[in-house]
Scaffold this active site. Structure first.
Site, mmCIF file in Angstrom:
data_model
loop_
_atom_site.group_PDB
_atom_site.id
_atom_site.type_symbol
_atom_site.label_atom_id
_atom_site.label_comp_id
_atom_site.label_asym_id
_atom_site.label_seq_id
_atom_site.Cartn_x
_atom_site.Cartn_y
_atom_site.Cartn_z
ATOM 1 N N GLU A 44 0.813 -1.223 0.000
ATOM 2 C CA GLU A 44 0.000 0.000 0.000
ATOM 3 C C GLU A 44 0.843 1.267 0.000
ATOM 4 O O GLU A 44 0.692 2.131 0.856
ATOM 5 C CB GLU A 44 -0.941 -0.005 1.211
ATOM 6 C CG GLU A 44 -2.061 -1.027 1.106
ATOM 7 C CD GLU A 44 -3.170 -0.650 0.143
ATOM 8 O OE1 GLU A 44 -3.002 0.345 -0.617
ATOM 9 O OE2 GLU A 44 -4.198 -1.336 0.124
ATOM 10 N N GLU A 68 -4.125 -10.440 -0.573
ATOM 11 C CA GLU A 68 -5.013 -10.382 0.595
ATOM 12 C C GLU A 68 -6.412 -10.717 0.115
ATOM 13 O O GLU A 68 -6.862 -10.194 -0.903
ATOM 14 C CB GLU A 68 -5.019 -8.983 1.237
ATOM 15 C CG GLU A 68 -3.685 -8.603 1.845
ATOM 16 C CD GLU A 68 -3.663 -7.185 2.434
ATOM 17 O OE1 GLU A 68 -4.728 -6.644 2.795
ATOM 18 O OE2 GLU A 68 -2.554 -6.623 2.518
HETATM 19 C C1 IPT Z 1 -5.316 -3.694 3.384
HETATM 20 C C2 IPT Z 1 -3.927 -3.596 3.943
HETATM 21 O O1 IPT Z 1 -2.978 -3.951 2.994
HETATM 22 C C3 IPT Z 1 -3.732 -4.427 5.157
HETATM 23 O O2 IPT Z 1 -2.546 -4.025 5.779
HETATM 24 C C4 IPT Z 1 -4.892 -4.306 6.092
HETATM 25 O O3 IPT Z 1 -4.987 -2.992 6.512
HETATM 26 C C5 IPT Z 1 -6.142 -4.678 5.390
HETATM 27 O O4 IPT Z 1 -6.336 -3.851 4.290
HETATM 28 C C6 IPT Z 1 -7.377 -4.513 6.240
HETATM 29 O O5 IPT Z 1 -7.350 -5.174 7.435
HETATM 30 S S1 IPT Z 1 -5.603 -2.168 2.568
HETATM 31 C C7 IPT Z 1 -7.320 -1.938 2.344
HETATM 32 C C8 IPT Z 1 -7.535 -0.520 1.900
HETATM 33 C C9 IPT Z 1 -7.878 -2.842 1.336
#
Ligand code: IPT
Length: 970
Positions: free
Chosen positions: A417, A493
């Site tokens: 990010e 993710e």
């Molecule tokens: C995404 C992040 O990469 C991760 O660190 C964590 O914050 C997650 O979201 C949420 O728990 S960023 C999000 C804007 C998709």
């Protein structure tokens, strides 16, 4: 103002006086561990520091003692929290954004420690101080002489101390600042915590020693040979006794080898030696490529069943014991996880040793995130500002150099990010040049111009499917578009594991299996970062805001598959089932069992297949299947064991369950550990004879009597067989889950609680009671004050053959354009009925889209054990597909019967209590039990950060009827 020069704190320079980054090596050179007791003082900022603290003569007697490694905000949080408290923000910077400047309120820790060079500390060579991790910026003195300063919290820093050491006692002084220019590059979604949080060591570097090693160990799957070349100082020799390899540094040897994979983590011990130093390596031969749009290891497409892992311990923050690291890896292996993304920084190096040894694919991520700039349309984002280039490159170098010898690492990740820009592109170019053997990953640039895999986070199922077909949206630049479209795809993710859920994982898994391009993903995330606290002796876990932070992101920091104490959550058990590497089908029609080996490399020779037939939950017969080892990608189909055909007539529902278990102990689990299972129903329940005549209701005691049941004047059940209760009434409410409460669009819970529906405060109005005929019929309307919509609910009670039956007919009135939380009835029963048994789905909780791990069987529990202790209380604990359930205690049993199935929860508190609670410890037992018997429940989805509930798992309101039976016994 102090006379010290603090310009390094806000300088964008990554440090000064540091040695070149190099591999973490297991060397026989002398080493002195400098952990445990240090003197410590915390100041409020650069204006509140101690002049001359680095002087050996400085008197620190009045200072505190702290342990190193540790994080200063984690000290004595149940007490007086002497060094400040943790602060949690996800994206937003917790200070005014004005790069590279940071606030004057900059907590600064001063550390002092003496150490005595052992008498046998070798003469000659160099002596180096190595810091494995200091958050976020620090300066170092030895015997009053400044060695330099460093940044990069989760990266090692070495200083040469040779010239300033004395025989006998030496003084090491370190000043650590919470905030620095580097804080702009370390905006990961986690607690802001500071200090020397990883080990500190003094290392001897012998003259003519082995400063650095880069082992290139490839595997050619066509020939079965491994090729080894070790970059090491000239004159060093490399030996791998098991392979008969004995070569000079820089030479190449080749031999037939067993390759390293996460499924078969074969390591060969190697030694790199010069006359003055010996380094032990563990070599794993494997080759990672991107070929034809597919990520391959050893020539094979590899499916990643991964998790994102932050380092977390509920008592010590990001300082982890080796035991905690090992437990993480063992728990992952036991739950069929095969990959880790080290979100969002390189972990303690010992974790990677465990990944090599026990077998996990690793994406090693650089310590970099500048997410907070998103709030300013990425203006001034360091990723694209030239002055930050060196800081970016420095971080990448230190990541790659430290970790380059781990076979488990199959990709480098630039960070998380941080949007896009020239500095990221430069990191990638440097990494590819330094290590052509590993592809580069980064998610933040969807054009994917400088990466080798197309990576995304939280793309929903439909988009993932399009990407699988390589028909995703085009990139503006046609050349980039072609490049991207030809890359393998991973979800770095997905399946945000916050609270109850995530739902929809099996649908993702089908896409990963269906599309060659979709090579799996990494669940967000492994562990809840809750901070352990105690109030009046009761344990609870703190999250954002619990320490009075003015800016925080609440419980968004508790979104893991394991609770803060590493107890697996239902989400982890579901994941284990969804990604099981062996799929077992039991087909009652053809009377055959299918076993598919979904692994990429290993056959099933390590597994045994145990079968059991249960009739109404009683085991009738069990045995072992005789199966040959199945190659990866292959399947075996075998007939039912002969003993199954010989079973007599079933007394009830009969199921055949086949389980794949470890045949022998593995380093991460014992023989017998279950890897996968499948079930098939051999016989349905024997239909009960039709009830012989139903009882008529009669008026009694200002209410009604029907068989052994009594009702009040409003037609509500008050007792059955002498057991007093608050009889069942329609209930649509659940304590909203994190996934109900949050969404990128409109959270469902907002709809539910909106004045037009207000499902959380429904009222029940009796429209009419009909006691004529064979039973009791109570017509009601259920709606909230001020609401436009309501539900007609008619309760039809009958009593036959000693059982009380209820049919509830519901009829939505008005515009119900959203799914319901639940559809069922709620009752309250005596508190002592707290032993629970049921026949149906179990043993754990399950909802419409989190039900893969629920198998059919007979289970027992207690009311308290049925509760899932989510850190942030919410709906939990529902058991699904239940044929019957009973509550017993005090010599009585109350049984609920499905017609055919229902779901149930039973709790010592109400849904309202659950909703009002902010932490586990807020939940206080009432003097009754509250039971929900449900015809349906809305799925979980993962809207807290990702897609909501898939259409097929939504509980849409419609005219429905469901039936339940009740009986009591002594
Ligand atoms: C995404 C992040 O990469 C991760 O660190 C964590 O914050 C997650 O979201 C949420 O728990 S960023 C999000 C804007 C998709």
């Amino acid at each position: 103002m102090s006379r010290t020069d603090f310009s390094y704190v806000e300088s964008v320079s990554p440090g000064s006086g540091r040695r070149d980054p190099r591999a973490a090596l297991a060397s026989d050179a002398a080493a002195l561990h400098l952990d445990r007791d240090w003197r410590f003082r915390l100041g409020a900022g650069l204006h509140d520091t101690t002049d001359g603290f680095e002087d050996p003569a400085f008197d620190d007697d009045a200072w505190d003692w702290v342990n190193v490694p540790s994080m200063w905000q984690m000290h004595d949080l149940d007490g007086d929290a002497p060094y400040g408290k943790p602060q949690y923000t996800n994206v937003v910077y917790p200070f005014p954004v004005d790069p590279p400047r940071v606030p004057d309120a900059n907590p600064t820790g001063e550390y002092r420690r003496t150490f005595t060079l052992p008498a046998d500390w070798p003469a000659g060579g160099r002596t180096v101080l190595r810091f494995e991790g200091v958050d976020s910026c620090f300066a170092v003195w030895v015997n009053g002489v400044r060695l330099g300063d460093g940044k990069g919290s989760r990266l090692p820093t070495e200083f040469d101390a040779t010239e300033h050491l004395e025989p006998g006692e030496n003084l090491l002084a370190v000043r650590v600042h919470q905030w620095s220019s580097a804080s702009y590059l370390e905006d990961q979604d986690m607690w802001w915590l500071s200090g020397i949080f990883r080990p500190v060591t003094l290392l001897h570097r012998p003259e003519g020693g082995i400063e650095d090693v880069f082992a290139h160990a490839d595997y050619d799957h066509r020939t079965g040979r491994g090729t080894l070349t070790v970059d090491a100082p000239e004159g060093a020799r490399v030996t791998v006794p098991e392979l008969g390899i004995d070569i000079a540094a820089g030479e190449t040897a080749s031999a037939p080898v067993e390759p390293w994979t996460a499924e078969t983590p074969r390591l060969y011990d190697a030694v790199v030696a010069t006359a003055s130093e010996r380094v032990n390596l563990r070599i794993g031969f494997r080759t990672v490529t991107v070929e034809g749009g597919v990520l391959k290891v050893n020539g094979k497409r590899t499916l990643l069943r991964g998790v994102n892992r932050h380092e977390w311990d509920p008592d010590t923050g990001r300082t982890l014991s080796v035991e905690a690291m090992r437990l993480d890896v063992e728990l992952m292996k036991r739950h069929n996880v095969n990959a880790v993304r080290t979100s969002h920084y390189p972990p303690d190096r010992r974790f990677l040793d465990l990944c090599d040894e026990l077998g996990l694919w690793v994406i090693d991520e650089c310590d970099l995130e500048t997410h907070g700039f998103v709030f300013y349309e990425w203006r001034d984002n360091p990723s694209d500002v030239p002055m930050w280039r060196e800081a970016y490159l420095d971080r990448m170098r230190r990541t790659v150099e430290r970790d380059k010898n781990h076979p488990s690492i199959i990709m480098w990740s630039l960070g998380n990010e941080s949007h896009t820009g020239q500095n990221l592109a430069a990191m990638s170019a440097w990494a590819k040049d330094r290590d052509p053997g590993r592809p580069v990953h980064y998610e933040g640039d969807w054009d994917s111009g400088y990466v080798d895999v197309y990576s995304r986070m939280y793309a929903d199922h439909a988009e993932t499917d399009r990407i699988g077909h390589r028909t995703e949206e085009s990139t503006k630049d046609p050349a980039l578009d072609t490049h991207r479209r030809n890359l393998p795809f991973i979800l770095c993710e997905y399946a945000h594991a916050m609270g109850n859920g995530p739902g929809g994982m099996s649908e993702y898994q089908r896409l990963f299996e269906q599309h060659e391009r979709c090579q799996g993903g990494f669940v967000w995330e492994w562990i809840d970062h809750g901070v352990r606290r105690h109030t009046d002796g009761r344990e609870w876990f703190a999250y954002g805001g619990d320490f009075g932070e003015p800016v925080h992101d609440g419980n968004f920091v508790v979104d893991g598959l394991v609770f803060p104490d590493r107890e697996p959550s239902p989400g982890l058990l579901e994941f284990k089932k969804v990604v099981e590497p062996v799929r077992i089908g039991v087909d009652a029609g053809s009377r055959r069992i299918t076993v598919e080996n979904l692994r990429d490399f290993a056959d099933t020779g390590d597994l045994e297949f145990a079968w059991a037939v249960e009739d109404d939950g009683d085991t009738e017969h069990e045995g072992r299947l005789d199966l040959p080892a199945i190659d990866p990608g292959n399947a075996a189909i075998v007939p039912f064991p002969p003993a199954v055909a010989e079973l007599g007539e079933p007394k009830g529902e009969r199921w055949l369950t086949v389980r794949a278990v470890l045949a022998k102990d593995e380093p991460w689990a014992e023989a017998g550990h279950e890897i996968a299972w499948g079930q098939g129903r051999l016989a349905a329940a024997v239909a009960a004879p039709a009830p012989a005549g139903a009882a008529a209701a009669e008026a009694a005691d200002s209410g009604y009597r029907l068989g052994n049941a009594t009702f009040d004047a409003l037609g509500r059940l008050t007792a059955i067989g002498g057991l007093e209760l608050d009889g069942p009434r329609l209930d649509l409410w659940r304590a909203p889950t994190d996934n109900d409460l949050r969404s990128w669009n409109a959270p469902l819970a907002d709809k539910w609680k909106d004045m037009s529906a207000a499902l959380h405060r429904l009222e029940h109005k009796v429209l009419g009671i009909d006691a004529a005929g064979d039973g009791l019929t109570v017509a009601t309307r259920v709606a909230a004050a001020g609401a436009e919509i309501g539900m007609g609910a008619v309760y039809r009670w009958r009593f036959a053959d000693g059982r009380l039956w209820l049919t509830v007919e519901v009829n939505p009135e008005g515009e119900w354009d959203f799914p319901l939380p639940r559809l069922g009835v709620r009752a309250a029963v005596p508190k002592d009925l707290d032993a629970v048994s049921w026949f149906g789905g179990g043993p754990g909780e399950a909802y419409a889209d989190t039900r893969e791990a629920a198998r059919i069987g007979r289970f027992t529990s207690t009311v308290l054990d049925l509760q899932t202790p989510y850190v942030f209380p919410q709906e939990n604990g529902s058991r699904i597909d239940v044929r019957w359930a009973s509550l017993s205690g005090g010599g009585r049993t109350l049984r609920f019967l499905g017609a055919p199935h229902f779901a149930f929860t039973v709790r010592p508190w109400t849904s309202e209590d659950l909703e009002a609670a902010r932490h586990r410890s807020d939940l206080v037992e009432r003097d009754r039990l509250y039971i929900n018997l449900d015809a349906g429940l809305q799925g979980m989805g993962s809207a807290a950060c990702g897609p909501g509930v898939l259409p097929e798992h939504r509980l849409l309101p419609r005219a429905t009827a469901f039936t339940l039976g009740f009986e009591t016994s002594e």
